[in-house]
Every structure is written in structure tokens, then in C-alpha cells.
Design a protein around this motif. Structure first.
Motif, PDB file in Angstrom:
ATOM      1  N   ILE A   1      11.899  21.688  -1.812  1.00 47.88           N
ATOM      2  CA  ILE A   1      10.439  21.633  -1.079  1.00 47.88           C
ATOM      3  C   ILE A   1      10.620  20.968   0.204  1.00 47.88           C
ATOM      4  N   LEU A   2      11.684  19.784   0.050  1.00 47.84           N
ATOM      5  CA  LEU A   2      12.001  18.993   1.398  1.00 47.84           C
ATOM      6  C   LEU A   2      12.816  19.976   2.327  1.00 47.84           C
ATOM      7  N   TRP A   3      13.641  20.940   2.074  1.00 50.08           N
ATOM      8  CA  TRP A   3      14.103  21.677   2.890  1.00 50.08           C
ATOM      9  C   TRP A   3      13.357  22.483   3.539  1.00 50.08           C
ATOM     10  N   ALA A   4      12.165  23.294   2.628  1.00 47.66           N
ATOM     11  CA  ALA A   4      11.147  23.909   3.433  1.00 47.66           C
ATOM     12  C   ALA A   4      10.484  23.338   4.416  1.00 47.66           C
ATOM     13  N   LEU A   5      10.099  21.908   4.152  1.00 50.37           N
ATOM     14  CA  LEU A   5       9.119  21.186   5.140  1.00 50.37           C
ATOM     15  C   LEU A   5       9.924  20.935   6.494  1.00 50.37           C
ATOM     16  N   THR A   6      11.202  21.285   6.445  1.00 51.44           N
ATOM     17  CA  THR A   6      12.003  21.014   7.703  1.00 51.44           C
ATOM     18  C   THR A   6      12.320  22.393   8.413  1.00 51.44           C
ATOM     19  N   GLN A   7      11.842  23.515   7.921  1.00 50.92           N
ATOM     20  CA  GLN A   7      12.255  24.883   8.299  1.00 50.92           C
ATOM     21  C   GLN A   7      10.822  25.473   8.709  1.00 50.92           C
TER      22      GLN A   7
ATOM     23  N   LYS B   1       8.690  28.745   8.479  1.00 47.06           N
ATOM     24  CA  LYS B   1       8.322  29.731   7.566  1.00 47.06           C
ATOM     25  C   LYS B   1       8.145  30.968   8.219  1.00 47.06           C
TER      26      LYS B   1
ATOM     27  N   TRP C   1       1.767  28.415  -3.417  1.00 51.58           N
ATOM     28  CA  TRP C   1       1.399  27.257  -3.739  1.00 51.58           C
ATOM     29  C   TRP C   1       1.595  27.171  -5.136  1.00 51.58           C
TER      30      TRP C   1
ATOM     31  N   TYR D   1       5.549  26.520  -6.123  1.00 48.53           N
ATOM     32  CA  TYR D   1       6.092  25.288  -5.556  1.00 48.53           C
ATOM     33  C   TYR D   1       5.443  24.068  -6.486  1.00 48.53           C
TER      34      TYR D   1
ATOM     35  N   VAL E   1      -3.178  27.651   5.334  1.00 49.39           N
ATOM     36  CA  VAL E   1      -2.808  26.682   4.377  1.00 49.39           C
ATOM     37  C   VAL E   1      -3.969  26.142   3.430  1.00 49.39           C
TER      38      VAL E   1
END
Length: 401
Positions: A71-77, A79, A99, A102, A199
Motif C-alpha cells: 500500500i505504501l508503494w502504491a501511494l507513491t506510484q 496508477k 478497495w 487492499y 475514489v
């Protein structure tokens, strides 16, 4: 293949997280079912069952931390855009599934972990950081609640995985787009895609699904605390000293870990005269209702025929002389469990203040003397020694009562 995502493709890191979590989940689900259904009638079976549960729990904690990293990686990438962004219903379902996936990857292992941490008696997690969690007390009620939550969230995860897989197969075989291919090794060709990620609507639908699952569980009565088989109520006893508060606790060793429980229902008939000129100052007869024992996750097992056998032997009794000498206080008598009698000497501390007495005593028993758990011949699975602790406060009856 680049490590990071872009507007149309997933990078190597995201793909690695995806397939690592998939492998762990597809291992954990059948492993949990096998562990739950595994028998535990003998030492060997119990050891095997505990091993399966320890593996399940250890992999579950691994999923929790891998999911957090994912999840932390996805927040920096960025989509990658949806292949079906032009189809509102399909897009909503796909985003809702993400959703649910995750969220469930956090909720399922976390609730299982809390269930484990709040329970007495467990197969340990294989790591060096202990078995407890901050702010999580040992509580049968709390453990049961989070066990139910774990099961509910697990079912949501399972159905979401099925829907996710079916959706990926539809994209690959019916829509013939690159949705599945871009999560596999390589970098399939795709045209420009319009980013139509939403979202709030998918998150709202996911929350509704979780709420519906919890509501269904509540409606089925899953959160109700399991009813215990209660023995016959113990008769009142005549006594010179009336116990006003106290407990009888036992501690056993299961798989190298201490499991502590206590009896909720017991009576004590006590006569004691501290001014008596002989060493024997009085007598006590304690009757314990075995079905009132709470012993963490192994309570039901303890009630069975090979253990306390409560159907045929619902009570245990301890009859003793209360002896006071210069060396200290002891209760010397006989303990009867399942019809087997053994002489017992229990040292105890006694404080008398006027007509109020406090008693604290401990003794270590060997369960084999009472044929409790005869099939458990491996002390590493179930220890032979059982520590008993008695703590009580009693008041002296007034003269003439």
C-alpha cells in the motif's frame, strides 16, 4: 521492465508485491481450513495441529506487513488507467474490488493477530518479538469477537478474490485486452488510455459491503459469546469462615507457553481457630465445579473425556487439615479429581486482622496422577506439571451464628 508504474503499465515492484501476496493468500486459506479441521486427540496430532496453526499465523503476520509495504508503494506510484474506463459499471466493480482487496489484506491478518494476542492457549507465531500486542488484554470475550471478525473479513476477501480472478479472465478471453498481461512479466503493448479512476463511489460501495458482511454476521448470532456447559450448582455449605472474594487459578504449559485459567464456581467449608494449642488449627473442604473452568482456547478440550471428563466427574474436592507451626502454614489433605485421590501438602500465607483473614497458597500437581490427558504423552505438547494458586479473603462468623 522498469521498477515503477506509469500511466499504462505496472512496474516490477508492483507486480512482485501482487504475486507475492497472491501466493501467500492462496497458501493461507487452505492452510487455515486444514489446521481447523485437524484432529488433536493425541500428542502427535496436537503437535501437528499446532504446527499448522503456527505456520498459518506466521504467514498471516507476513501478509500484514507485505500488504502495508504494498500500500505504501502504491501511494507513491501513478496508477495505470483502467482498460474498461469507458464502461462505468465495470469500472465501479473493478475499483470496488481493489478497495476490498487492499482493505481485507489489512483487516484479515490484523483481526487474526488480535484474536491470537488476546487468547490464553495458542500455537505461537514463529518470530522473536513475543506473542502479545500493545493495549490488547488477555480476554476470552475479546478473543472470540476478533475470531468472528477474522472469519467474516476472510470470507469477504475470498469472494473478492474470486470476483477479481473472474474479472481478469473476462478481460483476457472475452475483452481481449491487456489487463491481465500487464500484471505478468513483460511489458505488453497498449494504446493511450484515459485515466478515469474514481475514489469515493468505489470506496463507499466497499464500505457498504463490509458493513453488510458484519451485519449478516451479527444477525446470525456469530458475535454472541459461546455458551458454556454449566455443571449443577454447588450446594451451600456450613462454614465458620465465609469466603467473600477469591479465586482458584491453574496454569498449564502448552507447546512451551503458559496458559492460565480459573474456576468461577467453588465452595469452601472452613473451620479455623488460630488460638488452638495444637498444630492443627482447623479443617477445610473445598468443592470445585469443573465446568466453571475457563482455560483460554483449550477450555472445550479440557472438558473432554480424556481430560477432566466433566460428564462423569463434574466436581473436584480437596479436604485438608490446616496446620500452623513455627515453620509456616500448610494445608495437608487429599485432592480428588475424576475419582482419583492423591495426598497434597499446600503451603499458604495467612494474615488475620480481627475477623478477616486473607490466604494465598500455591501447589504444583502432576496431571498424570489424576489421568488428565493420558493421551498426551509428550510433555512438550502438554506439560505434566500444573500450578494451582488459591487466593481468598474470608470473614469469621459471629458467635452464635
Amino acid at each position: 521492465m522498469p521498477l515503477s508504474n506509469n500511466a499504462t503499465h505496472y512496474g516490477a515492484v508492483a507486480k512482485t508485491f501482487h504475486w507475492l501476496v497472491a501466493l501467500l493468500i492462496l497458501t493461507l486459506i487452505p492452510l487455515g481450513i486444514i489446521a481447523t479441521d485437524a484432529p488433536f486427540e493425541t500428542s502427535e496430532q496436537l503437535a501437528q495441529k499446532a504446527w499448522l496453526f503456527s505456520l498459518h499465523k506466521t504467514l498471516g503476520v507476513t501478509v500484514f506487513f507485505v500488504a502495508l509495504l504494498r500500500i505504501l508503494w502504491a501511494l507513491t506510484q501513478p496508477k495505470p488507467a483502467l482498460m474498461n474506463g469507458d464502461k462505468p459499471v465495470e469500472s465501479l466493480l473493478a475499483e470496488t474490488a481493489h478497495w476490498l482487496l487492499y482493505g481485507s489484506l489489512i483487516l484479515v491478518p490484523l483481526t487474526g493477530w488480535i484474536h491470537h494476542a488476546s487468547a490464553e492457549g495458542y500455537a505461537p507465531i514463529w518470530w522473536p518479538f513475543g506473542q502479545s500486542l500493545p493495549f490488547i488484554p488477555k480476554s476470552p470475550d475479546l478473543s472470540h469477537t476478533f475470531s468472528v471478525l477474522h472469519g467474516i473479513f476472510e470470507k469477504v476477501l475470498m469472494f473478492t478474490i474470486i470476483a477479481h480472478v473472474l474479472g481478469a479472465l473476462k478481460h483476457h478471453f472475452i475483452d481481449r485486452d491487456a489487463t491481465l498481461l500487464r500484471m505478468l512479466p513483460g511489458y505488453p503493448a497498449t494504446g493511450p488510455l484515459e485515466d478515469k479512476h474514481s475514489v469515493f463511489a468505489p470506496l463507499f460501495v466497499a464500505l457498504v459491503i463490509w458493513a453488510a458482511a458484519l451485519g449478516t454476521g451479527a444477525g446470525l448470532g456469530l458475535f454472541a459469546q459461546p455458551e458454556r456447559t454449566e455443571g449443577a450448582a454447588l450446594a451451600e455449605v456450613e462454614t465458620d469462615w465465609t469466603v467473600t472474594e477469591g479465586d482458584i487459578a491453574i496454569t498449564v504449559q502448552q507447546m512451551g507457553s503458559s496458559v492460565t485459567g480459573s474456576f468461577a464456581d467453588w465452595t469452601a467449608s472452613i473451620s479455623y481457630d488460630e488460638t488452638a494449642e495444637t498444630d492443627v488449627k482447623g479443617q477445610a473442604e473445598v468443592t470445585i465445579s469443573i465446568p466453571s473452568l475457563t482455560l483460554g482456547t483449550v477450555t472445550d478440550q479440557a472438558m473432554g473425556p480424556d481430560y477432566f471428563n466433566v460428564e462423569e466427574h463434574p466436581t473436584a474436592t480437596f479436604t485438608a487439615d490446616l496446620i500452623s507451626t513455627a515453620e509456616g502454614n500448610t494445608a495437608e489433605g487429599t485432592l480428588t479429581i475424576k475419582g482419583y485421590e492423591q495426598p497434597i501438602t499446600m503451603p499458604f500465607d495467612l494474615t488475620i486482622d480481627g475477623d478477616t483473614a486473607t490466604v494465598n497458597g500455591t501447589v504444583t500437581l502432576d496431571r498424570r496422577n489424576y489421568h488428565v490427558g493420558d493421551s498426551m504423552t509428550d510433555e512438550g505438547s502438554l506439560g505434566y506439571s500444573v500450578d494451582v494458586a488459591i487466593n481468598l479473603t474470608a470473614t469469621r462468623a459471629a458467635e452464635g451464628e
